[in-house]
Design an enzyme around this catalytic site. Structure first.
Site, mmCIF file in Angstrom:
data_model
loop_
_atom_site.group_PDB
_atom_site.id
_atom_site.type_symbol
_atom_site.label_atom_id
_atom_site.label_comp_id
_atom_site.label_asym_id
_atom_site.label_seq_id
_atom_site.Cartn_x
_atom_site.Cartn_y
_atom_site.Cartn_z
ATOM 1 N N GLU A 56 -3.763 -2.446 4.957
ATOM 2 C CA GLU A 56 -4.287 -3.247 6.155
ATOM 3 C C GLU A 56 -4.607 -2.301 7.423
ATOM 4 O OE1 GLU A 56 -2.394 -6.890 6.883
ATOM 5 O OE2 GLU A 56 -3.543 -7.201 9.003
ATOM 6 N N HIS A 107 -6.307 -17.125 10.177
ATOM 7 C CA HIS A 107 -6.234 -18.206 8.985
ATOM 8 C C HIS A 107 -6.308 -19.435 9.533
ATOM 9 C CE1 HIS A 107 -4.575 -19.924 5.262
ATOM 10 N NE2 HIS A 107 -4.505 -18.761 4.777
ATOM 11 N N GLU A 141 -9.149 -19.792 -4.582
ATOM 12 C CA GLU A 141 -9.331 -19.825 -3.198
ATOM 13 C C GLU A 141 -10.523 -19.532 -2.438
ATOM 14 O OE1 GLU A 141 -4.940 -18.049 -1.885
ATOM 15 O OE2 GLU A 141 -6.457 -16.478 -2.306
ATOM 16 N N ARG A 160 -13.405 -18.532 5.258
ATOM 17 C CA ARG A 160 -12.157 -18.656 5.983
ATOM 18 C C ARG A 160 -12.620 -18.826 7.493
ATOM 19 N NH1 ARG A 160 -7.158 -15.106 4.488
ATOM 20 N NH2 ARG A 160 -6.930 -16.332 2.603
ATOM 21 N N ALA A 195 0.852 -1.230 -0.015
ATOM 22 C CA ALA A 195 -0.096 -0.147 0.015
ATOM 23 C C ALA A 195 0.749 1.373 0.029
ATOM 24 C CB ALA A 195 -1.059 -0.027 1.147
ATOM 25 N N SER A 212 4.250 -7.486 5.938
ATOM 26 C CA SER A 212 3.394 -8.665 5.467
ATOM 27 C C SER A 212 3.395 -8.675 4.088
ATOM 28 C CB SER A 212 1.968 -8.552 5.740
ATOM 29 O OG SER A 212 1.996 -8.373 7.351
ATOM 30 N N ALA A 216 3.161 -12.580 1.328
ATOM 31 C CA ALA A 216 1.990 -12.926 0.837
ATOM 32 C C ALA A 216 2.315 -14.229 -0.091
ATOM 33 C CB ALA A 216 1.306 -11.717 0.126
ATOM 34 N N GLN A 217 1.519 -15.217 -0.191
ATOM 35 C CA GLN A 217 1.456 -16.435 -0.754
ATOM 36 C C GLN A 217 0.599 -16.680 -1.953
ATOM 37 O OE1 GLN A 217 1.866 -19.859 2.016
ATOM 38 N NE2 GLN A 217 3.340 -18.750 3.290
ATOM 39 N N ARG A 224 -12.549 -11.006 5.453
ATOM 40 C CA ARG A 224 -11.916 -10.732 4.044
ATOM 41 C C ARG A 224 -12.026 -11.807 3.314
ATOM 42 N NH1 ARG A 224 -6.739 -11.182 2.176
ATOM 43 N NH2 ARG A 224 -5.793 -11.821 4.328
ATOM 44 N N HIS A 280 -4.090 -13.672 11.398
ATOM 45 C CA HIS A 280 -3.591 -13.367 10.055
ATOM 46 C C HIS A 280 -3.944 -12.026 9.451
ATOM 47 C CE1 HIS A 280 -2.306 -14.665 5.952
ATOM 48 N NE2 HIS A 280 -3.420 -14.210 5.573
HETATM 49 P P1 FAD Z 1 2.588 -4.113 5.229
HETATM 50 O O1 FAD Z 1 3.056 -4.978 3.985
HETATM 51 O O2 FAD Z 1 2.605 -5.119 6.355
HETATM 52 O O3 FAD Z 1 3.362 -3.101 5.392
HETATM 53 C C1 FAD Z 1 3.449 -2.368 6.728
HETATM 54 C C2 FAD Z 1 4.698 -1.211 6.464
HETATM 55 O O4 FAD Z 1 4.669 -0.453 7.263
HETATM 56 C C3 FAD Z 1 6.161 -2.014 6.721
HETATM 57 O O5 FAD Z 1 6.993 -1.563 5.900
HETATM 58 C C4 FAD Z 1 6.469 -1.784 8.095
HETATM 59 O O6 FAD Z 1 7.531 -1.663 8.407
HETATM 60 C C5 FAD Z 1 5.720 -0.211 8.314
HETATM 61 N N1 FAD Z 1 5.413 0.464 9.538
HETATM 62 C C6 FAD Z 1 4.740 -0.301 10.454
HETATM 63 N N2 FAD Z 1 4.712 0.425 11.675
HETATM 64 C C7 FAD Z 1 5.679 1.450 11.400
HETATM 65 C C8 FAD Z 1 6.197 2.692 12.295
HETATM 66 N N3 FAD Z 1 5.762 2.958 13.400
HETATM 67 N N4 FAD Z 1 6.850 3.677 11.545
HETATM 68 C C9 FAD Z 1 7.297 3.126 10.284
HETATM 69 N N5 FAD Z 1 6.982 2.146 9.629
HETATM 70 C C10 FAD Z 1 6.093 1.431 10.098
HETATM 71 N N6 FAD Z 1 -2.834 -10.954 1.524
HETATM 72 C C11 FAD Z 1 -3.457 -11.109 -0.002
HETATM 73 O O7 FAD Z 1 -4.191 -10.517 -0.425
HETATM 74 N N7 FAD Z 1 -3.024 -12.281 -0.724
HETATM 75 C C12 FAD Z 1 -2.073 -13.227 -0.001
HETATM 76 O O8 FAD Z 1 -1.797 -14.204 -0.669
HETATM 77 C C13 FAD Z 1 -1.606 -13.092 1.220
HETATM 78 N N8 FAD Z 1 -0.866 -13.859 1.863
HETATM 79 C C14 FAD Z 1 -0.263 -13.456 3.112
HETATM 80 C C15 FAD Z 1 0.747 -14.335 3.812
HETATM 81 C C16 FAD Z 1 1.225 -13.958 4.918
HETATM 82 C C17 FAD Z 1 2.113 -14.945 5.634
HETATM 83 C C18 FAD Z 1 0.602 -12.875 5.502
HETATM 84 C C19 FAD Z 1 1.214 -12.413 7.126
HETATM 85 C C20 FAD Z 1 -0.276 -11.936 5.079
HETATM 86 C C21 FAD Z 1 -1.039 -12.442 3.780
HETATM 87 N N9 FAD Z 1 -1.869 -11.649 3.113
HETATM 88 C C22 FAD Z 1 -2.170 -11.607 1.844
HETATM 89 C C23 FAD Z 1 -2.291 -10.291 3.667
HETATM 90 C C24 FAD Z 1 -1.431 -9.180 2.818
HETATM 91 O O9 FAD Z 1 -0.130 -9.604 2.916
HETATM 92 C C25 FAD Z 1 -1.527 -7.670 3.997
HETATM 93 O O10 FAD Z 1 -2.549 -7.604 4.437
HETATM 94 C C26 FAD Z 1 -0.813 -6.905 2.905
HETATM 95 O O11 FAD Z 1 0.250 -7.274 2.688
HETATM 96 C C27 FAD Z 1 -0.580 -5.515 3.844
HETATM 97 O O12 FAD Z 1 -0.267 -4.472 3.192
HETATM 98 P P2 FAD Z 1 0.217 -3.342 3.795
HETATM 99 O O13 FAD Z 1 1.201 -2.407 2.799
HETATM 100 O O14 FAD Z 1 -0.874 -2.531 4.335
HETATM 101 O O15 FAD Z 1 1.191 -3.685 5.091
HETATM 102 C C1 SIN Z 2 -3.074 -17.512 1.743
HETATM 103 O O1 SIN Z 2 -2.050 -17.684 0.705
HETATM 104 O O2 SIN Z 2 -3.835 -18.431 2.061
HETATM 105 C C2 SIN Z 2 -3.488 -16.079 2.318
HETATM 106 C C3 SIN Z 2 -3.975 -15.425 1.271
HETATM 107 C C4 SIN Z 2 -4.827 -14.393 1.921
HETATM 108 O O3 SIN Z 2 -4.618 -14.044 3.158
HETATM 109 O O4 SIN Z 2 -5.515 -13.709 1.210
#
Ligand code: FAD
Ligand code: SIN
Length: 525
Positions: free
Chosen positions: A359, A233, A117, A279, A22, A45, A49-50, A370, A335
């Site tokens: 997120e 999850h 999925e 889920r 994001a 996270s 992501a997988q 979700r 999750h």
């Molecule tokens: P993030 O990618 O978590 O990034 C947050 C950022 O904020 C990081 O860079 C962190 O360092 C920074 N940050 C946090 N706090 C601070 C602070 N105080 N100061 C400065 N920086 C800070 N979703 C899907 O749609 N498909 C998938 O296949 C999927 N698989 C997943 C598998 C796993 C193992 C996990 C954990 C999640 C998965 N998800 C999946 C969910 C998805 O990955 C996350 O919801 C999504 O990536 C969140 O993106 P984001 O950019 O909001 O946050």
């Molecule tokens: C997963 O690969 O099962 C995670 C997918 C998701 O969190 O959307």
């Protein structure tokens, strides 16, 4: 260290906090900005992501069908406007990522291969390197950001609190790489700090996911929506590893079965879609089975397992298990956080100058549950929408009022792992897959008693605030809906679906942990 007198050292037009999907999407689309990130660029996270990104790309698919599946999963709490924005915006954002160099899995003719999925009526999950989608997307985004001279980077820089001028956010207080307090002033701030999974003893989330953005937004006075809506999850590998390794839902999409200790495929009794039920349904079924023995994921019959799911196979092997020969022990694990900083359809929060995406935001897309792979989609679509909104909004119109620095001197001490573990255990026990009033009330009291010690560390302070919000919201929602299951209110409220809105009310300029003033019942604040 004391952060009572920070020095203004920098100013940027826009500050993006967070460098996941994001944050980096917003930064690339808005340009002329700074990215503040607490570890290295691209950690979080997203990289983990997988399964992939959901997008209505297949010839037999349409945004309306994707939207309909999303609304079903959301159990009445999704905002149809956000759903339409995300599902219609998905294909263009996949094309944008491919233009940036993201290499998704394709067939011999170059057509995207699409996975399936739970909750999706058709194959629509775009993936890369089998089950390593996030790593490929983040590789592409990271290199695009590094190539841009108009994006300043602050790595190893922790955002502590938002700075306001009257009701408008005008910067962020950070601890820089040398742990010096610094204010970065800005015309507007984008929160993209990800989730809060580290609040729970069992989570798939990486160390960065400590709810910092949510806590900062609460302390600055922003409205939070539905903090109680936490997704578990169904299938993390049941090991002592922290975080718990995820066994992607795409495995079940490819035919993996859930078995109890007698080898019985129990999901066939629970839901017509069996392992591909929503889920929350699968997660609770696994939780019930685990009370009397192991729950197992059987991958033995999946063709080309190691080639299609290299991440899952590597996780199992690291734990000393061979998925080609034996079913894998699984557990549900925290999750994802559906709740978050309330935004409109363009990522604007209730505070001027503050936007949120990914997120940490509650855009209204996910509702009470979700849909798989809709989170990466949300990060992309709403990251881009935030950037467009910033371009449209008059962020140069600054208030003449007084700058409000974050309240209270903060003695920053290191996190105490034992205290953190205790908090995470409480949250898992009382605000996990199954909740009730007595447990939630006891949890609130315990969290309040932990606050004086835990609250002295930067991350502990945030975790206490977010834990209080989750527990308060869970107490307030006297029904079971999607991921929120109350044994004392086991059915869905038949009335109009309602959101829980919370706002932090500092009492006498002191941040109180009493959750009661945080609740604004029954109406949008
Ligand atoms: P993030 O990618 O978590 O990034 C947050 C950022 O904020 C990081 O860079 C962190 O360092 C920074 N940050 C946090 N706090 C601070 C602070 N105080 N100061 C400065 N920086 C800070 N979703 C899907 O749609 N498909 C998938 O296949 C999927 N698989 C997943 C598998 C796993 C193992 C996990 C954990 C999640 C998965 N998800 C999946 C969910 C998805 O990955 C996350 O919801 C999504 O990536 C969140 O993106 P984001 O950019 O909001 O946050
Ligand atoms: C997963 O690969 O099962 C995670 C997918 C998701 O969190 O959307």
């Amino acid at each position: 260290m004391n952060v009572r007198s920070p020095i203004l050292v920098r100013h940027h037009r826009v500050v993006v906090i967070g460098s996941g999907i994001a944050g980096l999407t917003a930064a690339l689309r808005v340009g002329d900005c700074a990215v503040v990130t607490k570890t290295s660029l691209g950690e979080g996270s997203s990289r983990w992501a997988q399964g992939g990104v959901a997008a209505a790309i297949a010839p037999n698919d349409a945004a309306a069908a994707h939207g309909a599946d999303t609304l079903v999963a959301g159990r009445g709490l999704s905002d149809p406007v956000a759903v339409e924005a995300a599902t219609t915006g998905g294909p263009a954002m996949i094309a944008w990522l491919r233009n940036l160099g993201a290499d998704f899995d394709t067939d011999a003719d170059g057509n995207l291969l699409l996975g399936r999925e739970a909750g999706h009526s058709v194959h629509r999950i775009v993936h890369a390197n089998g089950d390593a989608t996030g790593a490929e997307i983040m590789r592409a985004l990271r290199s695009a950001v590094l190539a841009r001279a108009d994006i300043a980077l602050y790595e190893d820089t922790v955002a502590v609190d938002l700075v306001r001028r009257d009701d408008r956010v005008c910067g962020v207080l950070v601890l820089d790489i040398d742990r010096r307090p610094v204010v970065i002033g800005a015309e507007c701030v984008v929160l993209a700090t990800g989730g809060m999974g580290r609040l729970y003893a069992a989570t798939t989330n990486p160390p960065e996911a400590t709810g910092d953005g949510l806590a900062m937004a609460l302390r600055a006075g922003a409205v939070i929506r539905d903090p109680e809506l936490v997704q578990f999850h169904p299938t993390a590998l049941d090991t002592d590893l922290d975080p718990r390794p995820l066994l992607t839902e795409a495995l079940r999409g490819a035919g993996a079965h859930l078995l109890d200790s007698n080898g019985y495929r129990y999901m066939t009794d629970v839901h017509p879609d069996a392992e591909l039920a929503p889920r929350d349904v699968v997660a609770r079924a696994n939780w019930r089975v685990l009370r009397s023995g192991p729950a197992l994921l059987d991958l033995r019959h999946i063709a080309d397992l190691a080639e299609r799911f290299p991440t899952a196979v590597a996780s199992a092997r690291r734990a000393g298990l061979d998925p080609a020969r034996e079913p894998l022990p699984i557990t549900p694990a925290q999750h994802y956080h559906m709740g978050g900083v309330r935004t409109d359809g363009d990522g604007r929060t209730s505070l001027g100058g503050l936007y949120a995406c990914g997120e940490v935001a509650s855009t209204g897309l996910h509702g009470a549950n979700r849909l798989a792979s809709n989170s990466l989609l949300e990060g992309l679509v709403f990251g881009a929408r935030v950037a467009a909104a910033i371009a449209r909004d008059a962020n140069t119109a600054r208030s003449e009022g007084q700058v409000v620095m974050p309240r209270g001197a903060l003695e920053v001490r290191d996190d105490d792992p034992a205290e953190m573990d205790a908090l995470r255990r409480v949250m898992w026990d009382v605000a996990g897959l199954v909740r009730d009033e007595a447990g939630l009330r006891a949890g609130l009291a315990t969290v309040a008693s932990m606050a004086p010690a835990l609250g002295r560390s930067l991350i502990g302070r945030n975790m206490i605030v977010v834990a209080s919000a989750v527990l308060s919201g869970a107490l307030e929602r006297e029904e079971s809906r999607g991921s929120h299951y109350r044994v004392d209110h086991p059915v869905i409220d038949p009335g109009e679906p309602r959101s829980t809105m919370l706002r932090w009310e500092p009492v006498d300029d002191v941040l109180t942990l009493d959750p009661s003033p945080m609740i604004a019942r029954g109406h949008a604040v």
